[in-house]
Design a protein around this motif. Sequence first.
Motif, PDB file in Angstrom:
ATOM      1  N   ARG A  67       0.809  -1.216   0.000  1.00 29.05           N
ATOM      2  CA  ARG A  67       0.000   0.000   0.000  1.00 29.05           C
ATOM      3  C   ARG A  67       0.842   1.266   0.000  1.00 29.05           C
ATOM      4  N   LEU A  68       2.152   1.122  -0.053  1.00 25.09           N
ATOM      5  CA  LEU A  68       3.019   2.296  -0.105  1.00 25.09           C
ATOM      6  C   LEU A  68       2.927   2.939  -1.478  1.00 25.09           C
ATOM      7  N   PRO A  69       2.727   4.248  -1.545  1.00 24.86           N
ATOM      8  CA  PRO A  69       2.741   4.919  -2.851  1.00 24.86           C
ATOM      9  C   PRO A  69       4.162   5.010  -3.385  1.00 24.86           C
ATOM     10  N   ASN A  70       4.348   4.482  -4.632  1.00 26.32           N
ATOM     11  CA  ASN A  70       5.667   4.465  -5.269  1.00 26.32           C
ATOM     12  C   ASN A  70       6.709   3.852  -4.321  1.00 26.32           C
ATOM     13  N   ALA A  71       6.475   2.584  -3.973  1.00 26.69           N
ATOM     14  CA  ALA A  71       7.308   1.903  -2.985  1.00 26.69           C
ATOM     15  C   ALA A  71       8.799   1.901  -3.331  1.00 26.69           C
ATOM     16  N   PRO A  72       9.237   1.742  -4.601  1.00 28.96           N
ATOM     17  CA  PRO A  72      10.678   1.726  -4.878  1.00 28.96           C
ATOM     18  C   PRO A  72      11.396   3.013  -4.486  1.00 28.96           C
ATOM     19  N   ARG A  73      10.659   4.120  -4.364  1.00 28.35           N
ATOM     20  CA  ARG A  73      11.317   5.360  -3.957  1.00 28.35           C
ATOM     21  C   ARG A  73      11.313   5.533  -2.443  1.00 28.35           C
ATOM     22  N   GLN A  74      10.696   4.579  -1.736  1.00 28.92           N
ATOM     23  CA  GLN A  74      10.684   4.634  -0.283  1.00 28.92           C
ATOM     24  C   GLN A  74      11.413   3.472   0.366  1.00 28.92           C
ATOM     25  N   VAL A  75      11.476   2.347  -0.339  1.00 23.86           N
ATOM     26  CA  VAL A  75      12.126   1.149   0.203  1.00 23.86           C
ATOM     27  C   VAL A  75      13.054   0.580  -0.864  1.00 23.86           C
ATOM     28  N   GLY A  76      14.297   0.356  -0.489  1.00 28.20           N
ATOM     29  CA  GLY A  76      15.268  -0.301  -1.367  1.00 28.20           C
ATOM     30  C   GLY A  76      15.713  -1.601  -0.737  1.00 28.20           C
ATOM     31  N   LEU A  94      19.659  -1.041 -14.590  1.00 26.09           N
ATOM     32  CA  LEU A  94      19.253   0.033 -13.690  1.00 26.09           C
ATOM     33  C   LEU A  94      18.320   1.011 -14.383  1.00 26.09           C
ATOM     34  N   LEU A  95      18.528   1.249 -15.676  1.00 27.25           N
ATOM     35  CA  LEU A  95      17.678   2.194 -16.402  1.00 27.25           C
ATOM     36  C   LEU A  95      16.252   1.663 -16.509  1.00 27.25           C
ATOM     37  N   SER A  96      16.107   0.350 -16.705  1.00 27.06           N
ATOM     38  CA  SER A  96      14.753  -0.225 -16.767  1.00 27.06           C
ATOM     39  C   SER A  96      14.046  -0.088 -15.427  1.00 27.06           C
ATOM     40  N   LEU A  97      14.763  -0.290 -14.322  1.00 34.15           N
ATOM     41  CA  LEU A  97      14.166  -0.120 -12.996  1.00 34.15           C
ATOM     42  C   LEU A  97      13.796   1.344 -12.753  1.00 34.15           C
ATOM     43  N   ALA A  98      14.635   2.241 -13.220  1.00 33.29           N
ATOM     44  CA  ALA A  98      14.358   3.674 -13.024  1.00 33.29           C
ATOM     45  C   ALA A  98      13.115   4.103 -13.803  1.00 33.29           C
ATOM     46  N   GLN A  99      12.958   3.618 -15.018  1.00 30.59           N
ATOM     47  CA  GLN A  99      11.804   3.993 -15.833  1.00 30.59           C
ATOM     48  C   GLN A  99      10.508   3.453 -15.242  1.00 30.59           C
ATOM     49  N   ILE A 103      12.056   7.354 -12.000  1.00 30.75           N
ATOM     50  CA  ILE A 103      13.296   7.934 -11.498  1.00 30.75           C
ATOM     51  C   ILE A 103      14.087   8.485 -12.675  1.00 30.75           C
ATOM     52  N   PRO A 104      14.657   9.684 -12.562  1.00 32.72           N
ATOM     53  CA  PRO A 104      15.404  10.263 -13.691  1.00 32.72           C
ATOM     54  C   PRO A 104      16.584   9.387 -14.092  1.00 32.72           C
ATOM     55  N   ALA A 105      16.917   9.416 -15.370  1.00 28.50           N
ATOM     56  CA  ALA A 105      17.999   8.578 -15.892  1.00 28.50           C
ATOM     57  C   ALA A 105      19.350   8.988 -15.322  1.00 28.50           C
ATOM     58  N   ARG A 106      19.514  10.246 -14.960  1.00 26.71           N
ATOM     59  CA  ARG A 106      20.810  10.676 -14.421  1.00 26.71           C
ATOM     60  C   ARG A 106      21.129   9.971 -13.104  1.00 26.71           C
ATOM     61  N   ARG A 107      20.074   9.502 -12.395  1.00 29.35           N
ATOM     62  CA  ARG A 107      20.297   8.812 -11.133  1.00 29.35           C
ATOM     63  C   ARG A 107      21.009   7.480 -11.362  1.00 29.35           C
ATOM     64  N   VAL A 108      20.822   6.883 -12.544  1.00 26.38           N
ATOM     65  CA  VAL A 108      21.484   5.616 -12.863  1.00 26.38           C
ATOM     66  C   VAL A 108      22.995   5.800 -12.864  1.00 26.38           C
ATOM     67  N   ASP A 109      23.474   6.853 -13.525  1.00 34.21           N
ATOM     68  CA  ASP A 109      24.918   7.097 -13.558  1.00 34.21           C
ATOM     69  C   ASP A 109      25.450   7.446 -12.168  1.00 34.21           C
ATOM     70  N   GLU A 110      24.624   8.081 -11.356  1.00 31.84           N
ATOM     71  CA  GLU A 110      25.066   8.439 -10.008  1.00 31.84           C
ATOM     72  C   GLU A 110      25.307   7.194  -9.158  1.00 31.84           C
ATOM     73  N   VAL A 111      24.361   6.257  -9.158  1.00 29.93           N
ATOM     74  CA  VAL A 111      24.526   5.073  -8.322  1.00 29.93           C
ATOM     75  C   VAL A 111      25.604   4.140  -8.876  1.00 29.93           C
ATOM     76  N   LEU A 112      25.806   4.131 -10.190  1.00 28.78           N
ATOM     77  CA  LEU A 112      26.904   3.349 -10.752  1.00 28.78           C
ATOM     78  C   LEU A 112      28.243   3.857 -10.229  1.00 28.78           C
ATOM     79  N   GLY A 113      28.354   5.169 -10.087  1.00 29.29           N
ATOM     80  CA  GLY A 113      29.566   5.727  -9.503  1.00 29.29           C
ATOM     81  C   GLY A 113      29.689   5.431  -8.023  1.00 29.29           C
ATOM     82  N   VAL A 114      28.567   5.397  -7.318  1.00 30.32           N
ATOM     83  CA  VAL A 114      28.607   5.127  -5.870  1.00 30.32           C
ATOM     84  C   VAL A 114      29.126   3.714  -5.601  1.00 30.32           C
ATOM     85  N   VAL A 115      28.702   2.754  -6.407  1.00 30.76           N
ATOM     86  CA  VAL A 115      29.110   1.372  -6.168  1.00 30.76           C
ATOM     87  C   VAL A 115      30.374   0.989  -6.934  1.00 30.76           C
ATOM     88  N   GLY A 116      30.920   1.900  -7.727  1.00 28.48           N
ATOM     89  CA  GLY A 116      32.182   1.646  -8.409  1.00 28.48           C
ATOM     90  C   GLY A 116      32.080   0.842  -9.679  1.00 28.48           C
TER      91      GLY A 116
END
Length: 438
Positions: A67-76, A94-99, A103-116
């Motif tokens: 029942r969470l609205p837009n659960a992927p943006r609240q729970v990972g 990651l882009l398919s999950l973001a779409q 979630i904006p596509a730029r976030r995909v490149d951000e998390v790729l950098g976070v995890v190396g």
Amino acid sequence: MIEAVGLTKRYGAKTAVHNLTFRVRPGAVTGFLGPNGSGKSTTMRMILGLDTPTSGQVTVGGYPFRRLPNAPRQVGALLDAKAVHGGRSARQHLLSLAQLSGIPARRVDEVLGVVGLQDVAKKRSKGFSLGMGQRLGIAAALLGDPQVLLFDEPVNGLDPEGILWVRNLMKQLAAEGRTVFVSSHLMSEMALTADHLIVIGRGQLLADMSVTDFISANSADFARVRTPDTDPQQREKLVATLAEAGGQVQPEQDGALRVTGLGLPRISDLAHAADIRLWELAPHRASLEEAYMRMTQGAVDYRSTHDPRAGFQAVAPGQPLPPGAPQGWGQPAPQAPGMAPGQPNPYAPGQPHAHAPGQPRPYAPGQPPYAAQPPAAAPSVGQPAPPQAGPAPAGPAPAAASPRTTQLRALPDQQAAPTAQPPATPADPNERDSEDAR
């Protein structure tokens, strides 16, 4: 915040989780511990709405996950790092999950950098190692910048640098006020990462407390005392002195003494009064692993047993046999009858048949029949075989044979020089006679 109340899950006659109640608070890393089969994965699946509880409920931020609205943006969450289409690259996954989550596509490149993984973002995930797959799963959990994060064995397959990175990442996420729920079997890592522990066994809650309180409540308090190793009389004197004062003394494997019932100041005063030198006097500090093993020792479903063949190696000469060992235990196998010491058993599986020393092995690959013993004098090429003793056969003379045919025909009737033969081996009563013998 994650809150479970009376959570129960049954699969037919098996109860995986029974009446589980706990709360995971924000701002701290909460470790989720328990033996294999204790219900940890089932609990995490019910939190994420993948399994429906038989009874009870679990909420995230006050709402069931579905029942969470837009659960992927609240729970990972990271439950299975292999849940990736192998034909997709890391960025495409990651882009398919973001779409799907807006979630904006730029976030995909951000998390790729976070995890190396920015350097392998365009490579297909089926070629990723286990550690790279874990990093990709963590990137998917961070994609929506959620406030609640669940990780199941996040350091599985990571190298030491990756383990340190995950540890610091968990602490950083909790310091930002997020709710971090981590399941792991690595006690040493949980001791460095978690602030709070929830321990379950066979689907039931065993402990819900801080790491410090958990270790203190599930470890024995005692003092470690050591006397000079070069003076055993000092050790015996100390044992007698502490026992007389009401202490319980037990020897440790490393030569120290474990003392219970007496505090460190009292032990020091007694040793000083008895003129006993001490090399060590320290309180015992239990590890999280020790406390966890003490807590869960009655909730382990899978226990190993003693290997009945353990220790069946050869015993050194002069060494006594273990108590209850059967006759011939640890001794080399007996030689075959008629074989000289050190010779292989010709009847053992996979062993070649015995043959005379220095002679080629009969019927070895690449050798013609009757090649075990060379002829006394090989005929020259193109010359007939030497005459044989006995009357000549009647009839016309045979046609000239090839050199190879001549040699093969001459070999059976020629007598080679006597050679050393191995000792005769008794006939096997189970072996049938050959056609020639009959």
